[in-house]
Scaffold this motif. Structure first.
Motif, short mmCIF file in Angstrom:
data_model
loop_
_atom_site.label_atom_id
_atom_site.label_comp_id
_atom_site.label_asym_id
_atom_site.label_seq_id
_atom_site.Cartn_x
_atom_site.Cartn_y
_atom_site.Cartn_z
N ALA A 64 40.69 -37.29 -22.20
CA ALA A 64 41.50 -38.35 -21.15
C ALA A 64 43.08 -37.71 -21.08
CB ALA A 64 41.41 -39.63 -21.44
N THR A 65 43.28 -37.38 -19.97
CA THR A 65 44.41 -36.85 -19.55
C THR A 65 45.24 -38.33 -18.96
OG1 THR A 65 43.78 -34.85 -19.09
CG2 THR A 65 46.07 -34.94 -18.44
N THR A 66 46.69 -38.34 -19.64
CA THR A 66 47.23 -39.54 -19.33
C THR A 66 47.82 -39.15 -17.91
OG1 THR A 66 49.35 -38.43 -20.22
CG2 THR A 66 48.10 -39.94 -21.50
N ASN A 67 47.92 -40.39 -17.07
CA ASN A 67 48.46 -40.39 -15.71
C ASN A 67 49.96 -40.41 -15.66
OD1 ASN A 67 48.21 -40.96 -13.20
ND2 ASN A 67 48.71 -42.96 -13.23
N THR A 68 50.40 -39.32 -16.17
CA THR A 68 51.81 -39.10 -16.51
C THR A 68 52.25 -37.55 -15.50
OG1 THR A 68 51.63 -38.08 -18.57
CG2 THR A 68 52.53 -40.56 -18.23
N TYR A 69 51.58 -37.07 -15.14
CA TYR A 69 51.96 -35.78 -14.37
C TYR A 69 52.89 -35.79 -13.46
CZ TYR A 69 51.15 -31.71 -11.39
OH TYR A 69 51.42 -30.40 -10.65
N GLN A 70 52.91 -36.65 -12.65
CA GLN A 70 54.28 -36.99 -11.88
C GLN A 70 55.11 -38.07 -12.10
OE1 GLN A 70 53.07 -35.12 -8.53
NE2 GLN A 70 54.44 -35.58 -7.02
N ALA A 71 54.94 -38.80 -13.34
CA ALA A 71 55.60 -39.72 -13.98
C ALA A 71 56.83 -39.27 -14.63
CB ALA A 71 54.84 -40.62 -14.56
N ASN A 72 58.05 -39.43 -14.13
CA ASN A 72 59.15 -39.02 -14.69
C ASN A 72 60.24 -40.09 -14.49
OD1 ASN A 72 60.75 -37.57 -12.70
ND2 ASN A 72 58.90 -36.41 -12.86
N VAL A 73 61.28 -40.46 -15.32
CA VAL A 73 62.37 -41.54 -15.04
C VAL A 73 63.04 -41.07 -13.67
CG1 VAL A 73 64.33 -42.44 -15.95
CG2 VAL A 73 62.62 -42.05 -17.48
N PRO A 74 63.34 -39.81 -13.43
CA PRO A 74 64.08 -39.57 -12.17
C PRO A 74 63.23 -40.04 -10.97
CG PRO A 74 64.62 -37.98 -13.79
CD PRO A 74 63.59 -38.67 -14.09
N ALA A 75 61.89 -39.66 -11.12
CA ALA A 75 60.81 -40.02 -9.87
C ALA A 75 60.87 -41.54 -9.53
CB ALA A 75 59.46 -39.27 -10.08
N PHE A 76 60.88 -42.14 -10.74
CA PHE A 76 60.63 -43.77 -10.71
C PHE A 76 62.12 -44.14 -10.00
CE2 PHE A 76 57.15 -43.50 -13.98
CZ PHE A 76 56.29 -44.22 -12.91
N VAL A 77 63.04 -43.71 -10.51
CA VAL A 77 64.45 -44.29 -10.11
C VAL A 77 64.58 -43.89 -8.38
CG1 VAL A 77 66.96 -43.82 -10.26
CG2 VAL A 77 65.58 -44.12 -12.31
N ASN A 78 64.25 -42.75 -8.25
CA ASN A 78 64.10 -42.30 -6.71
C ASN A 78 63.52 -43.33 -5.74
OD1 ASN A 78 66.02 -40.17 -7.51
ND2 ASN A 78 64.28 -38.63 -7.28
N ALA A 79 62.30 -43.80 -6.31
CA ALA A 79 61.54 -44.80 -5.72
C ALA A 79 62.23 -46.25 -5.92
CB ALA A 79 60.16 -44.62 -6.27
N GLY A 80 63.12 -46.51 -6.45
CA GLY A 80 63.69 -47.73 -6.67
C GLY A 80 63.55 -48.48 -7.89
N ILE A 81 62.83 -47.93 -8.84
CA ILE A 81 62.58 -48.35 -10.15
C ILE A 81 63.67 -48.38 -11.10
CG2 ILE A 81 60.75 -48.59 -11.96
CD1 ILE A 81 59.62 -49.13 -9.05
N ALA A 82 64.17 -49.37 -11.71
CA ALA A 82 65.06 -49.18 -12.68
C ALA A 82 64.56 -48.46 -14.09
CB ALA A 82 65.44 -50.56 -13.13
N ALA A 83 65.79 -47.41 -14.46
CA ALA A 83 65.23 -46.65 -15.49
C ALA A 83 64.51 -47.45 -16.70
CB ALA A 83 66.47 -45.86 -15.97
N PRO A 84 64.93 -48.55 -17.12
CA PRO A 84 64.19 -49.05 -18.26
C PRO A 84 62.74 -49.42 -17.90
CG PRO A 84 66.52 -50.19 -18.17
CD PRO A 84 66.38 -49.11 -16.77
N ARG A 85 62.55 -49.81 -16.85
CA ARG A 85 61.29 -50.14 -16.37
C ARG A 85 60.38 -48.92 -16.16
NH1 ARG A 85 58.33 -52.55 -11.03
NH2 ARG A 85 56.40 -53.07 -11.82
#
Length: 310
Positions: A64-85
């Protein structure tokens, strides 16, 4: 980490990996048409991720390959998600894969399965198709700083190995593996390249040169290619086999063709024809076979059946 059991299994015979995450999430009503792509599901639909992992195990996948290919903190922050979350979401992706694996093993204790932490390239973060061109340039320190936090989050959350995948540039792989060896020694990983053709990476580097370099790294467990057309796999395997004795990994797209104008996929006469291709890939030396974009549990089931019968 279960690297010893993984390498022992590789010595015994080919291993089947999983298939596309985004395709299956879309079937479950999750929108993936954003810069976060399949990582979007971690915001509101974690249960869908678990269901996808489970469907691939049930189809015969052993990884099973984790669903993290495009998941990184800068990408989430750019999408409006706070870094801790964002950090918790990346860790959650590993937890979901681990839980799916543990549940499957509880019901099938005789069948070894593993979780690979997906690390996509910097080009995936750009969300402009750069992982298929390699048209970006960072120095080693910048690559390492970009990848460091996600690596730490994934490794401390508990994976069996890393999947450095869809890598269009040898220089980025070199920076990544140097960071892993320096910071998390003894961590096993495979490297899977994005290719322009069966003899070159997307940025033009000879595939044989890249594979030969990976083979010099003491913790690389496999090298290969992914996210390319079905017909590219056999000649790429021949290129790889001449360059390295490492186990070879391949996980192509489904055979559907992407239309960049309409941003849609169209079926072709080769779509999902894994039963025709897998025996040739095995004969050419493939030791890990799975699927990338647009592949499904049905495709993985076909791959597993071919692996078992050959």
């Amino acid at each position: 980490m279960q690297v010893s059991s993984f390498q022992s299994a590789l010595q015994r015979g080919p291993i089947v990996s999983d298939g596309a995450m985004a395709t299956e999430l879309e079937k479950r009503g999750v929108a993936t048409d954003s810069a976060l792509w399949s990582a979007t599901a971690m915001l509101d639909h974690p249960e869908a991720i678990t269901a996808v992992h489970r469907s691939y195990f049930e189809a015969g996948a052993q990884i099973a390959t984790t669903n993290t290919y495009q998941a990184n903190v800068p990408a989430f922050v750019n999408a409006g998600i706070a870094a801790p979350r964002a950090r918790k979401l990346i860790q959650q992706a590993v937890t979901l894969a681990d839980q799916s694996r543990d549940a499957y093993v509880a019901a099938h204790p005789e069948r070894p399965v593993w979780v690979a932490g997906s690390i996509g390239p910097y080009g995936a973060y750009l969300a402009d198709g750069s992982e298929y061109t390699g048209h970006y340039n960072l120095d080693e320190v910048a690559y390492q700083e970009f990848h460091r936090e996600r690596l730490e989050l994934i490794l401390t959350s508990g994976v069996d190995l890393l999947a450095l995948e869809t890598m269009p540039k040898l220089s980025e792989v070199q920076a990544l593996t140097h960071l892993i060896d320096q910071t998390w020694p003894q961590t096993p990983y495979w490297v899977s390249f994005s290719i322009a053709d069966p003899t070159h990476l997307s940025d033009g580097t000879p595939l044989a040169e890249a594979a030969n370099w990976v083979a010099t790294q003491s913790h690389a467990v496999a090298v290969g290619v992914n996210c390319t057309a079905l017909e590219n796999i056999e000649p790429a395997l021949k290129t790889l086999a001449q360059a390295t004795d490492l186990p070879l990994i391949v996980y192509p797209n489904s055979g559907d063709e992407y239309d960049p104008q309409t941003k849609t996929w169209q079926p072709t006469e080769l779509s999902h024809q894994f039963d025709s291709f897998v025996p040739r890939w095995l004969a050419a030396g493939a030791r890990i076979i799975g699927g990338c974009c647009r592949t499904t549990p049905a495709d993985i089931e076909t791959i597993a059946a071919e692996v078992q019968s050959n």
